[in-house]
Enzyme design. Structure first.
Site, short mmCIF file in Angstrom:
data_model
loop_
_atom_site.label_atom_id
_atom_site.label_comp_id
_atom_site.label_asym_id
_atom_site.label_seq_id
_atom_site.Cartn_x
_atom_site.Cartn_y
_atom_site.Cartn_z
N ASP A 225 40.80 28.84 43.35
CA ASP A 225 41.62 29.34 42.25
C ASP A 225 42.39 28.15 41.70
OD1 ASP A 225 43.36 30.93 40.63
OD2 ASP A 225 43.07 32.61 42.02
N ASP B 243 43.22 30.33 36.53
CA ASP B 243 44.35 31.23 36.30
C ASP B 243 44.84 31.14 34.85
OD1 ASP B 243 46.37 32.95 37.77
OD2 ASP B 243 47.74 31.48 36.89
N GLU C 225 40.39 33.38 33.67
CA GLU C 225 41.20 34.59 33.56
C GLU C 225 41.74 34.65 32.15
OE1 GLU C 225 44.99 37.03 35.42
OE2 GLU C 225 45.09 34.87 35.27
N HIS D 37 44.09 41.55 42.82
CA HIS D 37 45.41 41.51 43.47
C HIS D 37 46.53 41.81 42.47
CE1 HIS D 37 44.91 37.76 41.46
NE2 HIS D 37 46.16 37.43 41.69
N ASP D 38 46.20 41.94 41.22
CA ASP D 38 47.22 42.21 40.19
C ASP D 38 47.19 43.66 39.70
OD1 ASP D 38 48.06 39.53 40.15
OD2 ASP D 38 46.63 39.00 38.58
C1 NOJ Z 1 47.53 35.58 37.24
C2 NOJ Z 1 47.47 35.80 38.71
O1 NOJ Z 1 46.35 36.59 39.00
C3 NOJ Z 1 48.77 36.45 39.11
O2 NOJ Z 1 48.75 36.92 40.42
C4 NOJ Z 1 49.86 35.44 38.89
O3 NOJ Z 1 51.11 36.04 39.16
C5 NOJ Z 1 49.85 34.92 37.46
N1 NOJ Z 1 48.54 34.61 36.98
C6 NOJ Z 1 50.66 33.67 37.35
O4 NOJ Z 1 49.98 32.60 37.97
#
Ligand code: NOJ
Ligand code: MG
Length: 532
Positions: free
Chosen positions: A102, A204, A267, A329-330
């Site tokens: 990541d 990210d 992402e 995870h989000d």
């Molecule tokens: C996306 C990540 O998936 C998330 O978990 C994170 O808090 C934010 N980007 C900031 O890096």
């Protein structure tokens, strides 16, 4: 005829996301680690995935659980060290799997040496590595930009008398990608891990990395209310998706390509047209897979899903390749959102659509709603927006492996509670149960691997009864009909003219004979044959 073997693994294969804090602990500190992941690799081989993407494992104060990186070229001691990483990578490759890291380019930790220098004085050589601006005449922040975690995106630094920008926590200052030294330093980070042999990166918040040079106010969202995520109070028109970011993304791709077969996954949350631009052009490609989160964001009904599939497919450029994500995870757990019966249907959807699927750890067990008491919550997003349902801890609970203490995750107290039903909802129990979610997931992954129509075939939506989502996957002579019943009553379904059902290849329920009706909450993969 397409040469299937020329298709890179990231088009044919399935990616599995590991949230390292919660996968497997090996040293009893209640937090997962690299040696733990290594111990569980055979599970992943059995499951039938092709690649693992591991959320950040770099040294971090853990303000955002690893997404605040204090050193891009080392391993967080809680997770192991570089030797443990090399062992893991060797073990991954020995099993024929791929490993993606990541990469967090938008921001560092405020503890990163670069930022500590940057904030030391206005004339520090690293000052311009971050985004510093003067206060407005009234002392307020330079503009109205809002942090994704709520509050102003600007933090006042009294020592040097300026504000710095942070799209996320104030402990995550944004890097200044307009500075060539930053670009070179970050290219060196990619080289560091590519030289070690990683197979690519998930990047990210890629669409965030460059901001409008004039820092204008973002437009206000007229539909925003305090009950919804603070992030959405403004449209991120000037703080994201800038043309210069596309050029940087193309440079990252060129660097990755110089290493041979490596993959970049970005992402990116944007509407289809803007999203597809992150593929770049055939001459100047950008990321291989701009992550597509629409299954997470779309209401679970046939009309909406049909629209999403059709529109997304139509947006993919000829040289591009689609992908689908249903959990992370989000995001809330899919089984928490739509219930366990439909989560099985959702797994069939994810694994039979055209495009690379990403499976999030624990979704293969159907982990649903986990009740976490307030005093065990850890996610800063939860604490920064009281009363708004944005906490992410419920999707980050440890993997339940078996019925032993702490579900076999750790000999110590896990950093987050387990799912309440872990004594029965775990890998050991489900692995031995022919009717479990785990067995279904494994069977569908095997089916996807065995049928080119599923991994690389074309897709055509098929009209069916309300509540039934149906599509054809076709490759050469093989025609597979996917029928997904999104309701709790049974339905008839339509077989395209000129075809009959030859075999039932998979059902989300018990194995069954051919029938003209589909049961409540059932999903089917059917092989068709031409009518005589
Ligand atoms: C996306 C990540 O998936 C998330 O978990 C994170 O808090 C934010 N980007 C900031 O890096
Ligand atoms: Mg540990």
């Amino acid at each position: 005829m397409t040469d299937l073997h020329a298709r890179p693994w990231w088009e044919r294969g399935t990616i599995y996301q590991i949230y390292p804090r919660s996968f497997q602990d090996s040293d009893g500190d209640g937090v997962g680690d690299l040696a733990g992941i290594e111990r569980r690799l055979d599970y992943l081989v059995d499951l039938g995935i092709d690649a693992i993407w591991i959320s950040p494992i770099f040294p971090s104060p853990m303000a955002d659980f690893g997404y605040d990186v204090a050193d891009y070229c080392d391993i967080e001691p809680m997770f192991g060290d570089l030797a443990a990483f090399d062992r893991l990578l060797t073990a991954v490759h020995a099993r024929g799997l791929k490993l993606l890291l990541d990469f967090v380019p938008n921001h560092t930790s405020d503890q990163h040496l670069w930022f500590r220098e940057s904030r030391a004085s206005r004339d520090n050589p690293k000052r311009d590595w971050y985004i510093w601006r003067d206060a407005k005449p009234d002392g307020g922040p330079p503009n109205n930009w809002i942090s994704d975690f709520g509050g102003s995106a600007w933090e006042w630094d009294a020592a040097t008398g300026q504000y710095y920008l942070h799209a996320f926590l104030k402990e995550q200052p944004d890097l200044n990608w307009r500075n060539p030294e930053v670009r070179e330093a970050m290219a060196n980070v990619l080289r560091f891990w590519l030289d070690r042999g990683v197979d690519g990166f998930r990047i990210d918040v890629l669409w965030h990395i460059v901001k409008d040079a004039a820092f204008p106010d973002n437009p206000l969202n007229p539909d925003w209310t305090p009950a919804i995520n603070a992030r959405d109070e403004v449209f991120q028109t000037y703080s994201t998706d800038q043309p210069e970011a596309h050029a940087i993304s193309a440079d990252m791709r060129a660097l990755a390509d110089s290493y041979g077969e490596r993959v970049l996954i970005g992402e990116i949350f944007l509407p289809n047209e803007a999203h597809a631009r992150w593929f770049g052009t055939p001459e100047r490609p950008q990321v291989h897979l701009p992550f597509n989160f629409q299954l997470i964001e779309t209401a679970w009904n046939v009309a909406k899903l049909r629209q999403v599939i059709a529109d997304y497919e139509a947006s993919i450029p000829a040289f591009g390749w689609p992908n689908w994500v249903i959990g992370s995870h989000d995001a809330p757990r899919i089984a928490a959102r739509i219930g366990e019966a439909q989560a099985r249907v959702a797994t069939m959807l994810l694994l039979t659509l055209r495009g690379t699927p990403t499976l999030y750890q624990g979704d293969e067990l159907g982990i649903g709603q986990v009740a976490i008491p307030h005093d065990r919550m850890r996610d800063p997003q939860y604490f920064r927006q009281p009363g708004v349902d944005v906490g992410r801890d419920r999707s980050r609970t440890p993997m339940p492996w078996d019925a032993s203490a702490n579900a076999g995750f750790s000999t110590g107290e896990p950093w987050l509670p387990l799912n309440d039903d872990w004594p029965t909802r775990n890998v050991a129990v489900q692995g031995a149960d022919a009717g479990s979610m785990l067995t279904l997931t494994r069977d569908l992954l095997a089916l996807r691997r065995a049928h080119d129509a599923l991994s690389v075939g074309s897709i055509t939506l098929v009209e069916s009864e309300d509540d039934v989502l149906s599509y054809l996957r076709q490759h050469e002579e093989e025609q597979l009909l996917i029928v997904l019943n999104l309701s709790s009553s049974d339905h008839a379904y339509r077989v395209p003219d000129g075809y009959d059902v030859e075999t039932v290849l998979a059902s989300t329920k018990a194995p069954r004979a051919i029938d003209s009706r589909i049961a409540a909450d059932e999903g089917l993969v059917l092989r068709l044959k031409r009518t005589a």
